[in-house]
Motif scaffolding. Structure first.
Motif, PDB file in Angstrom:
ATOM      1  N   GLN A   1      26.473  46.365  38.558  1.00 41.78           N
ATOM      2  CA  GLN A   1      27.207  46.007  39.773  1.00 41.78           C
ATOM      3  C   GLN A   1      28.719  45.973  39.514  1.00 41.78           C
ATOM      4  O   GLN A   1      29.509  46.391  40.352  1.00 41.78           O
ATOM      5  N   ILE A   2      29.098  45.480  38.333  1.00 42.54           N
ATOM      6  CA  ILE A   2      30.531  45.442  38.012  1.00 42.54           C
ATOM      7  C   ILE A   2      31.067  46.869  37.887  1.00 42.54           C
ATOM      8  O   ILE A   2      32.136  47.196  38.419  1.00 42.54           O
ATOM      9  N   ALA A   3      30.322  47.724  37.209  1.00 43.46           N
ATOM     10  CA  ALA A   3      30.773  49.116  37.038  1.00 43.46           C
ATOM     11  C   ALA A   3      30.925  49.781  38.403  1.00 43.46           C
ATOM     12  O   ALA A   3      31.933  50.456  38.667  1.00 43.46           O
ATOM     13  N   ASP A   4      29.964  49.571  39.284  1.00 46.60           N
ATOM     14  CA  ASP A   4      30.045  50.172  40.618  1.00 46.60           C
ATOM     15  C   ASP A   4      31.215  49.598  41.411  1.00 46.60           C
ATOM     16  O   ASP A   4      31.912  50.314  42.133  1.00 46.60           O
ATOM     17  N   ALA A   5      31.442  48.284  41.277  1.00 40.00           N
ATOM     18  CA  ALA A   5      32.545  47.654  42.020  1.00 40.00           C
ATOM     19  C   ALA A   5      33.898  48.164  41.524  1.00 40.00           C
ATOM     20  O   ALA A   5      34.836  48.314  42.297  1.00 40.00           O
ATOM     21  N   ARG A   6      33.993  48.440  40.234  1.00 39.20           N
ATOM     22  CA  ARG A   6      35.260  48.914  39.668  1.00 39.20           C
ATOM     23  C   ARG A   6      35.605  50.310  40.181  1.00 39.20           C
ATOM     24  O   ARG A   6      36.768  50.622  40.401  1.00 39.20           O
ATOM     25  N   VAL A   7      34.594  51.154  40.334  1.00 37.52           N
ATOM     26  CA  VAL A   7      34.872  52.535  40.750  1.00 37.52           C
ATOM     27  C   VAL A   7      34.603  52.749  42.232  1.00 37.52           C
ATOM     28  O   VAL A   7      34.817  53.834  42.755  1.00 37.52           O
ATOM     29  N   GLY A   8      34.135  51.714  42.916  1.00 41.11           N
ATOM     30  CA  GLY A   8      33.805  51.853  44.335  1.00 41.11           C
ATOM     31  C   GLY A   8      35.023  51.742  45.220  1.00 41.11           C
ATOM     32  O   GLY A   8      36.172  51.689  44.759  1.00 41.11           O
ATOM     33  N   GLU A   9      34.763  51.690  46.526  1.00 41.85           N
ATOM     34  CA  GLU A   9      35.842  51.654  47.516  1.00 41.85           C
ATOM     35  C   GLU A   9      36.780  50.473  47.324  1.00 41.85           C
ATOM     36  O   GLU A   9      37.971  50.554  47.532  1.00 41.85           O
ATOM     37  N   SER A  10      36.200  49.349  46.909  1.00 49.06           N
ATOM     38  CA  SER A  10      37.035  48.150  46.792  1.00 49.06           C
ATOM     39  C   SER A  10      37.909  48.185  45.539  1.00 49.06           C
ATOM     40  O   SER A  10      38.844  47.418  45.424  1.00 49.06           O
ATOM     41  N   SER A  11      37.618  49.101  44.607  1.00 48.25           N
ATOM     42  CA  SER A  11      38.388  49.209  43.348  1.00 48.25           C
ATOM     43  C   SER A  11      38.672  47.823  42.784  1.00 48.25           C
ATOM     44  O   SER A  11      39.812  47.417  42.611  1.00 48.25           O
ATOM     45  N   MET A  12      37.624  47.118  42.529  1.00 48.99           N
ATOM     46  CA  MET A  12      37.744  45.710  42.136  1.00 48.99           C
ATOM     47  C   MET A  12      38.689  45.519  40.938  1.00 48.99           C
ATOM     48  O   MET A  12      38.549  46.175  39.918  1.00 48.99           O
ATOM     49  N   LYS A  13      39.645  44.604  41.076  1.00 44.78           N
ATOM     50  CA  LYS A  13      40.480  44.187  39.950  1.00 44.78           C
ATOM     51  C   LYS A  13      39.750  43.047  39.251  1.00 44.78           C
ATOM     52  O   LYS A  13      38.985  42.303  39.889  1.00 44.78           O
ATOM     53  N   TRP A  14      40.052  42.869  37.982  1.00 43.10           N
ATOM     54  CA  TRP A  14      39.252  41.901  37.232  1.00 43.10           C
ATOM     55  C   TRP A  14      40.110  41.207  36.197  1.00 43.10           C
ATOM     56  O   TRP A  14      40.883  41.869  35.468  1.00 43.10           O
ATOM     57  N   ALA A  15      40.043  39.898  36.134  1.00 43.34           N
ATOM     58  CA  ALA A  15      40.705  39.124  35.078  1.00 43.34           C
ATOM     59  C   ALA A  15      39.654  38.264  34.382  1.00 43.34           C
ATOM     60  O   ALA A  15      38.768  37.711  35.037  1.00 43.34           O
ATOM     61  N   VAL A  16      39.740  38.174  33.076  1.00 40.40           N
ATOM     62  CA  VAL A  16      38.773  37.404  32.291  1.00 40.40           C
ATOM     63  C   VAL A  16      39.520  36.373  31.453  1.00 40.40           C
ATOM     64  O   VAL A  16      40.417  36.732  30.687  1.00 40.40           O
ATOM     65  N   ALA A  17      39.172  35.098  31.645  1.00 40.16           N
ATOM     66  CA  ALA A  17      39.781  34.019  30.847  1.00 40.16           C
ATOM     67  C   ALA A  17      38.827  33.650  29.723  1.00 40.16           C
ATOM     68  O   ALA A  17      37.735  33.131  29.974  1.00 40.16           O
ATOM     69  N   ASP A  18      39.204  33.947  28.512  1.00 43.10           N
ATOM     70  CA  ASP A  18      38.330  33.745  27.353  1.00 43.10           C
ATOM     71  C   ASP A  18      39.191  33.879  26.089  1.00 43.10           C
ATOM     72  O   ASP A  18      39.937  34.857  25.978  1.00 43.10           O
ATOM     73  N   PRO A  19      39.131  32.934  25.156  1.00 39.57           N
ATOM     74  CA  PRO A  19      39.972  33.062  23.954  1.00 39.57           C
ATOM     75  C   PRO A  19      39.629  34.281  23.113  1.00 39.57           C
ATOM     76  O   PRO A  19      40.449  34.753  22.333  1.00 39.57           O
ATOM     77  N   ARG A  20      38.396  34.795  23.288  1.00 39.50           N
ATOM     78  CA  ARG A  20      37.951  35.957  22.510  1.00 39.50           C
ATOM     79  C   ARG A  20      37.960  37.180  23.419  1.00 39.50           C
ATOM     80  O   ARG A  20      37.522  37.100  24.568  1.00 39.50           O
ATOM     81  N   LEU A  21      38.466  38.293  22.930  1.00 43.79           N
ATOM     82  CA  LEU A  21      38.449  39.522  23.728  1.00 43.79           C
ATOM     83  C   LEU A  21      37.034  40.100  23.653  1.00 43.79           C
ATOM     84  O   LEU A  21      36.693  40.866  22.759  1.00 43.79           O
ATOM     85  N   SER A  22      36.200  39.677  24.593  1.00 44.58           N
ATOM     86  CA  SER A  22      34.816  40.146  24.648  1.00 44.58           C
ATOM     87  C   SER A  22      34.789  41.556  25.214  1.00 44.58           C
ATOM     88  O   SER A  22      35.822  42.098  25.624  1.00 44.58           O
ATOM     89  N   THR A  23      33.608  42.136  25.274  1.00 45.52           N
ATOM     90  CA  THR A  23      33.481  43.448  25.933  1.00 45.52           C
ATOM     91  C   THR A  23      33.990  43.324  27.363  1.00 45.52           C
ATOM     92  O   THR A  23      34.688  44.205  27.869  1.00 45.52           O
ATOM     93  N   SER A  24      33.661  42.209  28.014  1.00 42.91           N
ATOM     94  CA  SER A  24      34.103  42.007  29.400  1.00 42.91           C
ATOM     95  C   SER A  24      35.628  41.985  29.465  1.00 42.91           C
ATOM     96  O   SER A  24      36.234  42.674  30.288  1.00 42.91           O
ATOM     97  N   GLY A  25      36.255  41.192  28.593  1.00 40.98           N
ATOM     98  CA  GLY A  25      37.709  41.105  28.597  1.00 40.98           C
ATOM     99  C   GLY A  25      38.350  42.455  28.346  1.00 40.98           C
ATOM    100  O   GLY A  25      39.369  42.809  28.947  1.00 40.98           O
ATOM    101  N   SER A  26      37.734  43.237  27.464  1.00 41.10           N
ATOM    102  CA  SER A  26      38.326  44.532  27.115  1.00 41.10           C
ATOM    103  C   SER A  26      38.197  45.542  28.253  1.00 41.10           C
ATOM    104  O   SER A  26      38.896  46.540  28.278  1.00 41.10           O
ATOM    105  N   LYS A  27      37.279  45.297  29.183  1.00 41.59           N
ATOM    106  CA  LYS A  27      37.117  46.220  30.318  1.00 41.59           C
ATOM    107  C   LYS A  27      37.830  45.703  31.560  1.00 41.59           C
ATOM    108  O   LYS A  27      37.761  46.321  32.618  1.00 41.59           O
ATOM    109  N   ALA A  28      38.468  44.535  31.466  1.00 37.88           N
ATOM    110  CA  ALA A  28      39.127  43.944  32.627  1.00 37.88           C
ATOM    111  C   ALA A  28      40.559  44.474  32.766  1.00 37.88           C
ATOM    112  O   ALA A  28      41.070  45.167  31.888  1.00 37.88           O
ATOM    113  N   ASP A  29      41.216  44.129  33.878  1.00 38.94           N
ATOM    114  CA  ASP A  29      42.625  44.473  34.050  1.00 38.94           C
ATOM    115  C   ASP A  29      43.514  43.468  33.330  1.00 38.94           C
ATOM    116  O   ASP A  29      44.591  43.814  32.854  1.00 38.94           O
TER     117      ASP A  29
END
Ligand code: SF4
Length: 761
Positions: free
Chosen positions: A264-292
């Motif tokens: 769902q996140i992958a689809d939201a990122r490339v979909g019409e809404s072009s979802m922007k994403w911020a991740v608050a986490d002391p560690r750069l997780s896979t999620s953080g590395s794929k966020a804006d």
């Protein structure tokens, strides 16, 4: 519990809250096709459809995600687990319910690595195969195999069971009205209601929650405080969300259910809404590395970060809505953005940037707290602050940023406070005479539980229903051998993150059936379904609703009949709520065959564009001026995290998963590693500030760590679950040391330690 007539079952289900399950549902038809950017389902493997291979559709139980799975069974052996194409948790465009099983057989869905390794949970060589009674002190790893009759009789009648003096049995505990706790670890909707019926009928019994359930309670309490009573769990509405702010959460790493959320996140990122994403986490997780935007917040300072963003909104956007919570409001007013920035370690500039993104997305924002926040100190205040960010920019459930799922059937059973007290040795525990547990392993997360059970002998009688000798069941007086989730029945709710209606139905994928007794026979013949065990105890104690069958037909109560009855009621409720189910007469059978029923997707279906916007450079912003320096002279802040293929407790020990990563390593930032002269894979000692607790592991030097912070993945460092020797009937069972590799971060964190010393070993 007797054999229920339909009328009686309706009454029982009503009492349990079951009739209200679908009261609010409506038929929302949608035939929009969904693009398959991330379906995760390559072509069908022809070997999977060889003659003789049977597809069994059921629900995964390796985590709380409840993904629909398709189990391929060849000559009675489970050979592969894939996704159930009927189930919207496993595929983005599920098959219509009326699609034939033949047609479904050539469709596939996705599961995560843990779900796929479930074969090894079923054929785990360390499963308990017969009832065990301890023959040494608690936790001494010495057991005797006993018969079911002996186990049940001793648990009921008590006596000098271990040569240590008299132990009260359940019969006497019941008569004297003393307390019994029932800790239900992996209960789903159906099994939870079964357990509830036992707890309600047993005077003085309380239902205890496990850790995940307690964080869910905190989440619900925060949601209700911010969005109003009656709101169930909320999740990002990936169909339309424009800005996602993940606080203390890494949905691509530890999302539940993982594949569905990632898709769902992958689809939201490339979909019409072009979802922007911020991740608050002391560690750069896979999620953080794929966020804006990556916000490497100081551990434990998420509340200060949320308040900083609120203050930035208030200062620069006069049109934002008021903060309703007075405590939060006064906290926000008490400091400037710069002061909050200093406390949480995120620059003023980056805080303003996140505030801008919230305002730009407005009602289509979704700020959500993860388990890192909910399980933290004062998690409810931090969670309320995160949810308040939504209301300030006009985002409420249903405005396009968040969706709400109502799950009134999962009513509050025990307050968080009470559950914590009862498991952690409060005054109440002193009066708890017996503890029954089912597939719960709190001692892995909190070694203090081991101390309580084994060293203090509290409570006096501990009966564990489980598949393995875990950190917790190792301290039991009796272990009653349970079946795995691949040999069980249950009614499973859909996770909040999936915008679909319906229920998953779990059923056994292997084993046999005794047509005379109407009883399922698991692959290990001495193992039993939890419901059978609890039912026998309930009938022996003559608990209300658990009377021994007295009917003339000679039919005995069976778990299958119980869940079929429950399913029939649910289907009836669905129909009366407007769902069209099918024209077939035996709907229950059809639902069982398909592993559930999912009548329609939400009207708010996903719309994604066909091209990937160029702006999606998947590397987050970290402003160069951000001061990521931390004083480490008094130690490093230790955090724990979850890997996508290693979750605790039991499923992380499947050998395929151990092959992917045999042991966890201590993640340390490149800057700190250079200062400490630690290189990749060096062995390091991690110790508490007073040096009383010490452990060693290898170092993983990463640029994506906040300096001053170190991290350990959960799901490693088991002391039991096959990692330790057990003596059963005088024969020593060999241990598999690979199952105990790595470090359990709870050994340090559960002692309240937040700072650790790191030295090269
Ligand atoms: S996320 Fe993975 S482990 Fe969890 S239910 Fe789904 S397939 Fe199973």
């Amino acid at each position: 519990m007797k054999d229920y007539t339909r009328r009686e079952f309706i009454r029982l289900a009503t009492l349990m809250g079951g009739v209200s399950l679908f009261a609010g549902c409506t038929l929302l038809g949608s035939s929009e096709s969904v693009p398959k950017y991330s379906e995760g389902a390559p072509g069908v493997d022809p070997l999977e459809n060889t003659i003789g291979v049977r597809n069994v559709y059921t629900v995964c139980g390796a985590c709380l995600g409840n993904c629909g799975i398709c189990c391929r069974v060849a000559e009675g052996t489970l050979v592969k687990i894939g996704g159930n194409p009927y189930n919207p948790v496993a595929v983005s465009s599920p098959l219509p319910f009326d699609t034939s099983l033949q047609e479904a057989a050539i469709r596939s869905g996705a599961v995560c690595a843990i779900g796929g390794s479930g074969i090894q949970t079923l054929y785990n060589p360390f499963r308990v195969a017969k009832p065990l009674k301890r023959v040494g002190p608690r936790g001494s790893a010495k057991w005797a195999g006993i018969s079911w009759d002996q186990a049940i009789q001793e648990i009921l009648d008590g006596g000098d069971l271990f040569g240590e003096g008299k132990v009260l049995g359940l019969r006497e505990i019941k008569q004297s009205g003393q307390n019994v706790g029932f800790l239900a670890g992996r209960a789903d909707w159906g099994s939870l209601h079964f357990i509830r019926s036992f707890v309600d009928a047993f005077p003085g019994a309380v239902l205890l929650r496990n850790r995940d359930q307690m964080t869910e309670d905190i989440d619900k309490a925060a949601i209700q405080a911010v969005f109003g009573g009656g709101t169930g769990l909320v999740a990002p509405d990936y169909a339309s969300v424009k800005f996602l702010l993940s606080f203390g959460d890494a949905p691509l790493d530890s999302g539940i259910p993982l594949v569905s959320i990632a898709r769902q996140i992958a689809d939201a990122r490339v979909g019409e809404s072009s979802m922007k994403w911020a991740v608050a986490d002391p560690r750069l997780s896979t999620s953080g590395s794929k966020a804006d935007v990556w916000l490497p917040v100081i551990p434990g300072k998420d509340l200060e970060l949320a308040c900083g963003i609120m203050r930035s909104l208030v200062d620069r956007y006069p049109s934002v809505k008021q903060i309703q919570d007075l405590k939060l409001k006064s906290m926000v007013e008490s400091r400037t953005v710069a002061e909050f920035a200093g406390e949480c370690g995120i620059s003023h500039q980056l805080i303003d940037r996140v505030a801008d993104l919230l305002v730009q997305a407005g009602p289509k924002s979704a700020a959500v707290p993860g388990r890192g926040i909910l399980s933290g100190k004062d998690g409810i205040t931090a969670a309320k602050a995160v949810y308040t960010l939504n209301t300030m920019v006009g985002s409420e459930p249903g405005t396009g940023g968040l969706i709400a799922r109502t799950d009134g059937f999962l009513e509050e059973i025990a307050t968080v406070k009470r559950a914590i007290k009862e498991i952690s040795g409060s005054d109440k525990t002193k009066t708890m005479k017996a503890l029954l547990s089912w597939q719960a392993d709190p001692a892995y997360h909190d070694p203090y539980v081991t101390e309580l059970l084994a060293e203090r002998g509290n409570p006096a009688l501990f009966v564990a229903i489980d598949t393995e000798i875990t950190e917790t069941t190792a301290c039991a007086d009796y272990i009653l051998p349970d079946t795995t989730y691949l040999e069980r029945y249950d009614i499973c709710t859909l996770p909040a993150s999936v915008s679909a209606n319906g229920i998953g139905v779990r059923k056994p994928v292997v084993g046999g059936f005794d047509p005379e007794k109407g009883r399922y026979i698991p692959i290990l013949p001495e193992t039993r379904l939890m419901e059978e065990i609890v039912h026998q105890i309930g009938t022996s104690l003559e608990l209300p609703g658990f009377e021994a069958p007295k009917n003339e037909s000679g039919k005995t109560w069976s778990v299958q009949a119980y869940y079929r009855g429950m399913l029939a009621i649910i289907l009836e409720n669905m129909k009366s709520s407007g769902f069209r189910i099918s024209g077939d007469s035996d709907e229950v059978e059809k639902v069982l065959e398909r592993g559930g029923i999912f009548p329609s997707r939400s009207a708010v279906s996903r719309r994604a564009s066909s091209s990937v916007p160029e702006s999606h450079v998947y590397w987050p912003e970290v402003p160069p001026q951000q001061p990521l320096e931390t004083d480490i002279s008094d130690g490093f802040l230790l955090i724990s995290y979850t890997l996508p293929f290693h979750r605790q407790p039991d499923s992380s020990l499947n050998s395929w998963l151990l092959e992917v990563l045999p042991e966890n390593k201590l993640a340390v930032s490149s800057q700190d590693a250079a200062r400490l002269k630690i290189r990749q894979n060096d062995t390091v000692t991690v110790s508490s500030p007073d040096g009383k607790i010490k452990t060693t592991c290898k170092a993983q030097v990463l640029p994506g760590m906040r300096p001053g912070v170190v991290a350990l993945a959960r799901g490693f460092g088991y002391r039991q679950s096959g990692a330790a020797r057990q003596v059963i009937d005088g024969i020593t069972q060999t241990a598999d040391r690979t199952r105990g590799a790595g470090v359990n971060p709870a050994v340090l964190l559960s002692k309240g330690i937040r700072k650790v010393k790191i030295t090269a070993a």
